[in-house]
Design a protein around this motif. Structure first.
Motif, PDB file in Angstrom:
ATOM      1  N   UNK A  85       1.006  -1.493   0.003  1.00 35.89           N
ATOM      2  CA  UNK A  85       0.049   0.352   0.297  1.00 35.89           C
ATOM      3  C   UNK A  85       0.500   1.408   0.170  1.00 35.89           C
ATOM      4  N   UNK A  86       1.653   1.039   0.660  1.00 38.12           N
ATOM      5  CA  UNK A  86       2.845   2.652   0.154  1.00 38.12           C
ATOM      6  C   UNK A  86       3.238   2.629  -0.712  1.00 38.12           C
ATOM      7  N   UNK A  87       3.181   2.155  -2.152  1.00 38.40           N
ATOM      8  CA  UNK A  87       3.580   2.264  -3.587  1.00 38.40           C
ATOM      9  C   UNK A  87       2.483   3.263  -4.193  1.00 38.40           C
ATOM     10  N   UNK A  88       1.386   3.677  -3.171  1.00 37.43           N
ATOM     11  CA  UNK A  88       0.303   4.966  -3.797  1.00 37.43           C
ATOM     12  C   UNK A  88       0.397   5.739  -2.527  1.00 37.43           C
ATOM     13  N   UNK A  89       0.031   7.619  -3.369  1.00 37.07           N
ATOM     14  CA  UNK A  89      -0.317   7.771  -2.128  1.00 37.07           C
ATOM     15  C   UNK A  89      -1.609   7.818  -1.725  1.00 37.07           C
ATOM     16  N   UNK A  90      -2.736   6.710  -2.288  1.00 37.74           N
ATOM     17  CA  UNK A  90      -3.774   7.213  -2.210  1.00 37.74           C
ATOM     18  C   UNK A  90      -4.836   6.039  -0.719  1.00 37.74           C
ATOM     19  N   UNK A  91      -5.362   6.536  -0.193  1.00 37.20           N
ATOM     20  CA  UNK A  91      -6.263   5.573   0.999  1.00 37.20           C
ATOM     21  C   UNK A  91      -6.518   4.313  -0.044  1.00 37.20           C
ATOM     22  N   UNK A  92      -6.100   3.349   1.076  1.00 34.72           N
ATOM     23  CA  UNK A  92      -6.384   1.751   0.409  1.00 34.72           C
ATOM     24  C   UNK A  92      -7.091   1.117   1.419  1.00 34.72           C
ATOM     25  N   UNK A  93      -8.095   0.596   0.473  1.00 40.98           N
ATOM     26  CA  UNK A  93      -8.706  -0.675   2.200  1.00 40.98           C
ATOM     27  C   UNK A  93      -8.577  -1.390   1.225  1.00 40.98           C
ATOM     28  N   UNK A  94      -8.773  -2.553   2.111  1.00 42.19           N
ATOM     29  CA  UNK A  94      -9.217  -3.962   1.513  1.00 42.19           C
ATOM     30  C   UNK A  94     -10.274  -4.972   1.430  1.00 42.19           C
ATOM     31  N   UNK A  95     -10.455  -5.115   0.609  1.00 40.14           N
ATOM     32  CA  UNK A  95     -12.002  -6.323   0.514  1.00 40.14           C
ATOM     33  C   UNK A  95     -12.173  -7.333   0.209  1.00 40.14           C
ATOM     34  N   UNK A  96     -12.341  -7.826   1.519  1.00 38.97           N
ATOM     35  CA  UNK A  96     -12.280  -9.869   1.205  1.00 38.97           C
ATOM     36  C   UNK A  96     -14.292  -9.797   0.919  1.00 38.97           C
ATOM     37  N   UNK A  97     -13.658 -10.694  -0.509  1.00 41.47           N
ATOM     38  CA  UNK A  97     -15.151 -10.694  -1.471  1.00 41.47           C
ATOM     39  C   UNK A  97     -15.183 -12.449  -1.293  1.00 41.47           C
ATOM     40  N   UNK A  98     -16.983 -12.753  -1.275  1.00 45.28           N
ATOM     41  CA  UNK A  98     -16.984 -14.366  -1.736  1.00 45.28           C
ATOM     42  C   UNK A  98     -17.244 -14.281   0.284  1.00 45.28           C
ATOM     43  N   UNK A  99     -17.669 -14.051   0.214  1.00 43.00           N
ATOM     44  CA  UNK A  99     -17.520 -14.424   2.720  1.00 43.00           C
ATOM     45  C   UNK A  99     -18.630 -15.329   2.324  1.00 43.00           C
ATOM     46  N   UNK A 100     -19.013 -15.486   1.648  1.00 41.78           N
ATOM     47  CA  UNK A 100     -20.865 -16.165   1.737  1.00 41.78           C
ATOM     48  C   UNK A 100     -20.302 -17.834   1.366  1.00 41.78           C
ATOM     49  N   UNK A 101     -18.996 -17.695   0.798  1.00 40.09           N
ATOM     50  CA  UNK A 101     -19.039 -19.428   0.572  1.00 40.09           C
ATOM     51  C   UNK A 101     -18.416 -20.248   1.635  1.00 40.09           C
ATOM     52  N   UNK A 102     -18.836 -21.066   1.658  1.00 45.86           N
ATOM     53  CA  UNK A 102     -18.445 -22.199   2.853  1.00 45.86           C
ATOM     54  C   UNK A 102     -17.384 -22.555   3.503  1.00 45.86           C
ATOM     55  N   UNK A 103     -16.501 -22.616   1.965  1.00 49.62           N
ATOM     56  CA  UNK A 103     -15.101 -22.996   1.585  1.00 49.62           C
ATOM     57  C   UNK A 103     -14.356 -22.030   1.511  1.00 49.62           C
ATOM     58  N   UNK A 104     -15.125 -20.921   2.175  1.00 51.50           N
ATOM     59  CA  UNK A 104     -13.650 -19.702   1.975  1.00 51.50           C
ATOM     60  C   UNK A 104     -13.024 -19.413   3.504  1.00 51.50           C
ATOM     61  N   UNK A 105     -12.436 -18.443   3.888  1.00 52.91           N
ATOM     62  CA  UNK A 105     -11.518 -17.879   4.945  1.00 52.91           C
ATOM     63  C   UNK A 105     -11.691 -16.896   4.497  1.00 52.91           C
ATOM     64  N   UNK A 106     -12.363 -16.464   5.663  1.00 51.38           N
ATOM     65  CA  UNK A 106     -12.247 -14.711   5.363  1.00 51.38           C
ATOM     66  C   UNK A 106     -11.067 -13.777   6.309  1.00 51.38           C
ATOM     67  N   UNK A 107     -11.335 -15.089   7.733  1.00 55.41           N
ATOM     68  CA  UNK A 107     -10.019 -13.870   8.183  1.00 55.41           C
ATOM     69  C   UNK A 107      -8.614 -14.146   8.135  1.00 55.41           C
ATOM     70  N   UNK A 108      -8.486 -15.724   7.207  1.00 60.09           N
ATOM     71  CA  UNK A 108      -6.783 -15.737   6.603  1.00 60.09           C
ATOM     72  C   UNK A 108      -7.229 -14.864   6.019  1.00 60.09           C
ATOM     73  N   UNK A 109      -8.354 -14.200   4.637  1.00 58.39           N
ATOM     74  CA  UNK A 109      -7.530 -13.554   3.767  1.00 58.39           C
ATOM     75  C   UNK A 109      -7.925 -11.471   4.356  1.00 58.39           C
ATOM     76  N   UNK A 110      -8.157 -11.491   5.744  1.00 60.37           N
ATOM     77  CA  UNK A 110      -7.929 -10.706   5.959  1.00 60.37           C
ATOM     78  C   UNK A 110      -6.261 -10.462   6.581  1.00 60.37           C
ATOM     79  N   UNK A 111      -5.932 -10.858   7.388  1.00 60.81           N
ATOM     80  CA  UNK A 111      -4.815 -11.043   7.530  1.00 60.81           C
ATOM     81  C   UNK A 111      -3.820 -10.655   5.986  1.00 60.81           C
ATOM     82  N   UNK A 112      -4.039 -11.302   5.030  1.00 62.70           N
ATOM     83  CA  UNK A 112      -3.270 -11.394   4.417  1.00 62.70           C
ATOM     84  C   UNK A 112      -3.518  -9.489   3.892  1.00 62.70           C
ATOM     85  N   UNK A 113      -4.438  -8.732   3.748  1.00 60.78           N
ATOM     86  CA  UNK A 113      -5.108  -7.733   3.489  1.00 60.78           C
ATOM     87  C   UNK A 113      -4.279  -6.611   4.716  1.00 60.78           C
TER      88      UNK A 113
END
Length: 172
Positions: A85-113
């Motif tokens: 995120x430091x490569x740009x001078x814009x506000x950067x947000x993280x968006x975890x998608x497909x959180x409704x998927x039973x095979x998903x791991x939103x917490x892991x995606x959040x850690x990566x973001x």
């Protein structure tokens, strides 16, 4: 709405999220080139997956007010480097998608973001409409927020109408 650019791997849900935020029907539409819209810049996943094309994303980020890094909850690895995120001078947000998927791991995606440098994270399911209102509220401009506040104040100042009828006819 502040202009946002969506960045992420192919299949991370960038175009689907764009369609949902615009109130369009969800349908498959492979993004072949950077699509510059009124409030949303949609990018092909291949740009995020290639170091040569990734440089173009950094340049396009200057056209937006907010950079949105997307990771699907079902992804098995992150393409984002730590601190990217430091490569740009814009506000950067993280968006975890497909959180409704039973095979998903939103917490892991959040850690990566968070490792990538995102401090604000949104959880969304474009297909079920989960988290879209929170993201839209976040992207409002100061003028839109002021107009919303004025509308709420105006509504609060209106006298409340009574639900009971005055001068009811007498029952016979």
């Amino acid at each position: 709405m502040r202009k946002i650019i969506f960045m992420g791997r192919s299949g991370s849900g960038k175009t689907t999220l764009k369609q949902a935020l615009r109130g369009e029907g969800i349908h498959y539409d492979k993004t072949q080139y950077i699509k510059y819209g009124d409030a949303i810049i949609d990018t092909p996943g291949e740009y995020c997956e290639s170091k040569h094309l990734g440089r173009a994303l950094a340049l396009y980020a200057y056209e937006a007010d907010v950079v949105g890094l997307l990771i699907s909850s079902i992804e098995e690895f992150s393409t984002y480097s730590p601190g990217i995120t430091t490569s740009t001078n814009r506000e950067t947000i993280g968006i975890v998608t497909q959180i409704d998927r039973p095979d998903g791991d939103p917490e892991r995606a959040e850690r990566w973001l968070r490792l990538a440098g995102c401090e604000k994270i949104f959880y969304v399911s474009a297909k079920q409409g989960i988290g879209l209102d929170e993201l839209m509220d976040y992207l409002k401009t100061d003028e839109e927020r002021a107009a919303d506040a004025a509308e709420k104040a105006k509504a609060a100042a209106r006298p409340k109408r009574s639900r009971t009828r005055k001068n009811k006819p007498a029952c016979k």
